[in-house]
Design an enzyme around this catalytic site. Structure first.
Site, PDB file in Angstrom:
ATOM      1  N   CYS B  86      27.813  44.619 -42.891  1.00 16.52           N
ATOM      2  CA  CYS B  86      28.017  44.592 -44.346  1.00 16.52           C
ATOM      3  C   CYS B  86      28.012  46.016 -44.913  1.00 16.52           C
ATOM      4  O   CYS B  86      28.946  46.760 -44.675  1.00 16.52           O
ATOM      5  CB  CYS B  86      26.967  43.703 -45.005  1.00 16.52           C
ATOM      6  SG  CYS B  86      27.397  43.241 -46.694  1.00 16.52           S
ATOM      7  N   HIS B 203      26.841  38.561 -41.809  1.00 19.60           N
ATOM      8  CA  HIS B 203      25.482  38.964 -41.447  1.00 19.60           C
ATOM      9  C   HIS B 203      24.962  38.179 -40.241  1.00 19.60           C
ATOM     10  O   HIS B 203      24.285  37.168 -40.425  1.00 19.60           O
ATOM     11  CB  HIS B 203      24.535  38.712 -42.623  1.00 19.60           C
ATOM     12  CG  HIS B 203      24.657  39.704 -43.724  1.00 19.60           C
ATOM     13  ND1 HIS B 203      23.935  40.880 -43.751  1.00 19.60           N
ATOM     14  CD2 HIS B 203      25.421  39.706 -44.844  1.00 19.60           C
ATOM     15  CE1 HIS B 203      24.246  41.556 -44.854  1.00 19.60           C
ATOM     16  NE2 HIS B 203      25.144  40.877 -45.535  1.00 19.60           N
ATOM     17  N   GLU B 205      22.490  38.839 -38.361  1.00 21.27           N
ATOM     18  CA  GLU B 205      21.022  38.847 -38.317  1.00 21.27           C
ATOM     19  C   GLU B 205      20.417  37.738 -39.187  1.00 21.27           C
ATOM     20  O   GLU B 205      19.254  37.417 -39.047  1.00 21.27           O
ATOM     21  CB  GLU B 205      20.497  40.225 -38.722  1.00 21.27           C
ATOM     22  CG  GLU B 205      20.383  40.497 -40.219  1.00 21.27           C
ATOM     23  CD  GLU B 205      21.716  40.761 -40.929  1.00 21.27           C
ATOM     24  OE1 GLU B 205      22.781  40.546 -40.309  1.00 21.27           O
ATOM     25  OE2 GLU B 205      21.690  41.156 -42.105  1.00 21.27           O
TER      26      GLU B 205
END
Lengths: 85, 237
Positions: B86, B203, B205
């Site tokens: 990002c 994302h 994660e």
């Protein structure tokens, strides 16, 4: 000495903000505003001795930081031009 | 393995990345402040999401001048795996470590939602464990993820198979209906010429545990562990 830097999206790059503003203006009845392109405007206060130095410094800062050459172009104007020359 | 998670003023996914690496993946993670000139003994570098320097001027435009970015560039040049997520992707673009630039989302809205992300290439350290064409379920959260590159750059990226992720429907179709932000060619992520630097807007994660609705993001982190274990990468050591 002061410099003005205008940063604008290149003509080939779509401007989502500009086109949203244009649509808003149309809905307000401003049909004669055919299109809008949004840009950025910077005023630089420069501690330099000459116009030439001012031009060079403003251009360097604009090309290295203020504008992203992939999508934007810029134009520099010296404000006190003529006064100190 | 040691993952360095770079922290800029305004990073807000640094702890998510740290958590995913240390507590889910089970590897070592370390925060590296952006003023540091060294990445220490990192095997992998993560540039996390957030709003570095408030996104003032342009996303990533100020962060690229942080001292740590010289170390990141050296690490990348030595073949070390770098993942920009990002805002981290936006920083890599501004730094010139990846080509192109981000524009405001086509509809001028901030998008925060799970999307389909199709894996286009598996020969990068972050996709080695994926099956080509698999659609990962990963969230996005950005206002400026509208990927742009001049036609000749876009053509080079496609020819060199450097588009690594594309926005797609759950059944793998790539088209306007699956494109959340207006990115050219539905591009969600790309890699550099050496294929060791990967940037993506989604994302991973945030998609590493069942509680979060998807574990697909873990594949990226597992992939780089595989790649390093196999000894195929240079790394910064």
């Amino acid at each position: 000495m002061k410099a003005r830097v205008f940063v604008t999206l290149k003509p080939s790059v779509f401007d989502p903000q500009g086109s949203t503003i244009a649509e808003a203006l149309h809905s307000l009845g401003y049909q004669n505003v055919a299109d809008v392109r949004q840009g950025k405007y910077f005023e630089l206060d420069l501690d330099v001795a000459s116009e030439q130095d001012a031009e060079q410094l403003a251009s360097e800062v604009a090309s290295r930081v203020l504008a992203n050459p992939v999508i934007e172009s810029f134009r520099v104007e010296l404000v006190d031009a003529g006064v100190r020359s | 393995m040691t993952f360095a998670v770079v922290v800029f003023p305004g990073s807000n996914c640094d702890h998510d990345s740290y958590h995913a690496v240390r507590h889910v993946l089970g590897h070592d993670a370390r925060f590296v402040w952006h003023k540091e000139a060294s990445l220490g003994n990192a095997d992998v570098v993560i540039l996390p999401g957030g709003f570095s320097h408030g996104d003032y001027l342009r996303t990533g435009a100020i962060a690229r001048f942080s001292p740590v970015m010289k170390a990141v560039a050296d690490f990348a040049a030595a073949g070390g795996p770098v993942l920009g997520i990002c805002n981290g992707f936006q920083i890599l673009l501004e730094a010139g470590l990846l080509p192109g630039a981000m524009l405001r989302n086509r509809d001028v809205r901030f998008h925060c939602e799970h999307v389909g992300v199709r894996v286009e290439q598996t020969d990068t350290p972050f996709t080695a464990r994926c099956r080509q064409g698999r659609v990962l379920n990963i969230p996005i959260a950005h206002g400026e993820g509208n990927y742009y590159a001049p036609p000749e750059v876009l053509e080079t990226l496609e020819r060199e198979r450097r588009v690594i992720f594309r926005y797609a429907t759950a059944d793998g179709r790539v088209g306007p209906e699956a494109n959340p932000n207006g990115s050219l060619n539905n591009i969600a992520g790309i890699c550099n010429e050496g294929r060791n630097v990967v940037g993506l807007m989604p994302h991973p994660e945030r998609a590493c545990e069942p509680m979060l609705g998807s574990t697909d993001g873990l594949l990226l982190f597992e992939s780089v562990v595989d790649a390093l274990t196999a000894g195929a990468l240079g790394g910064g050591r």
